[in-house]
Design an enzyme around this catalytic site. Structure first.
Site, short mmCIF file in Angstrom:
data_model
loop_
_atom_site.label_atom_id
_atom_site.label_comp_id
_atom_site.label_asym_id
_atom_site.label_seq_id
_atom_site.Cartn_x
_atom_site.Cartn_y
_atom_site.Cartn_z
N ASP A 106 0.84 -1.20 0.00
CA ASP A 106 0.00 0.00 0.00
C ASP A 106 0.88 1.25 0.00
OD1 ASP A 106 -2.11 -1.73 0.27
OD2 ASP A 106 -2.24 -1.50 2.45
N1 URA Z 1 -1.13 -5.96 4.04
C1 URA Z 1 -1.66 -4.72 3.98
O1 URA Z 1 -2.70 -4.45 4.56
N2 URA Z 1 -1.01 -3.80 3.26
C2 URA Z 1 0.15 -4.02 2.62
O2 URA Z 1 0.72 -3.11 2.00
C3 URA Z 1 0.68 -5.33 2.70
C4 URA Z 1 0.03 -6.28 3.40
#
Ligand code: URA
Length: 237
Positions: A106
């Site tokens: 993310d």
């Molecule tokens: N889980 C998440 O919620 N976000 C990420 O970026 C990676 C794993």
């Protein structure tokens, strides 16, 4: 020595299947001779390969470990949203065509991102069948308890997504910093897993893929090439 079909697939001439077809159709020459065997072995740095009469320029594939900073997206093209991507922030000397992040974090997640131009390798680590463990450190707004722990350990369902059993461990005594190991890579997976117990993830950092740890010497935004031995470590569970 490398197999002809593997080399051509690595260089972007199509999937292994497409490339085998090209070879069998007689469209590939090595040192001026048509080769119809896809398992033919050659020396990519020395042998002259032509596909449809055009010279193939051999360049070894690259694998880059980046310590992704907050605020950049794990994508190749941020033009639509005017956002910076992990590819944009690569140093000029590492930039080359066809690089992409093998897997997404993310925008506000930090840590280990693998950037490569090796589609085959990316497929191996991203395929839903490959359950490479990915380790994260999550900062939480409140402590997790035994109920959360048991759900993570036994596998849980979020919406229609079935999460495989995951590892959850407290990093310190207040149970608000957790080490989480998941073997899938579903959308916002860790945030959604905690959210289903009313816990907000305030920070998330990926620190390991397979058995390969993020190099602690890499400052946020920095990166370095990784070698074949380290690549194998990514694949090991
Ligand atoms: N889980 C998440 O919620 N976000 C990420 O970026 C990676 C794993």
């Amino acid at each position: 020595m490398m197999r002809l079909d593997k080399m051509l697939a690595n260089l972007g001439y199509g999937s292994r299947k497409d490339v085998k077809l090209l070879i069998r159709k007689g469209q590939v020459q090595i040192n001026g001779v048509v080769i119809k065997k896809d398992d033919f072995r050659l020396e990519p740095e020395k042998d002259e390969v032509k596909v449809c009469d055009e010279l193939v320029v051999y360049k070894p594939l690259v694998y880059i470990m980046m310590n992704k900073p907050e605020g950049v997206i794990s994508s190749t093209d941020g033009r639509k949203t005017a956002e910076k991507t992990v590819i944009d922030i690569l140093p000029d000397e590492m930039k080359r065509k066809n690089l992409f992040p093998a897997g997404r974090l993310d925008k506000n997640t930090t840590g280990f991102v693998l950037i490569t131009d090796d589609g085959n390798f990316a497929h191996r680590i991203l395929s839903p069948k490959s359950h490479i463990p990915k380790t994260y450190i999550a900062g939480l707004d409140k402590p997790f308890d035994d109920i959360v722990l048991k759900a993570f350990q036994s596998g849980m369902t979020i919406g229609s997504d079935v999460c495989m059993p995951a590892v959850l461990e407290a990093v310190n005594g207040d149970f608000k910093t957790a080490r989480v190991v998941i073997k899938q890579g579903m959308y916002h997976q860790i945030k959604r897993m905690f959210k289903s117990f009313g816990i907000e993830v305030l920070s998330l950092k990926r620190i390991k893929m397979g058995k390969l740890c993020l190099d602690e010497a890499l400052a946020p935004g920095a990166c370095r090439f990784i070698d074949k031995k380290e690549l194998e470590m990514i694949l090991s569970e």
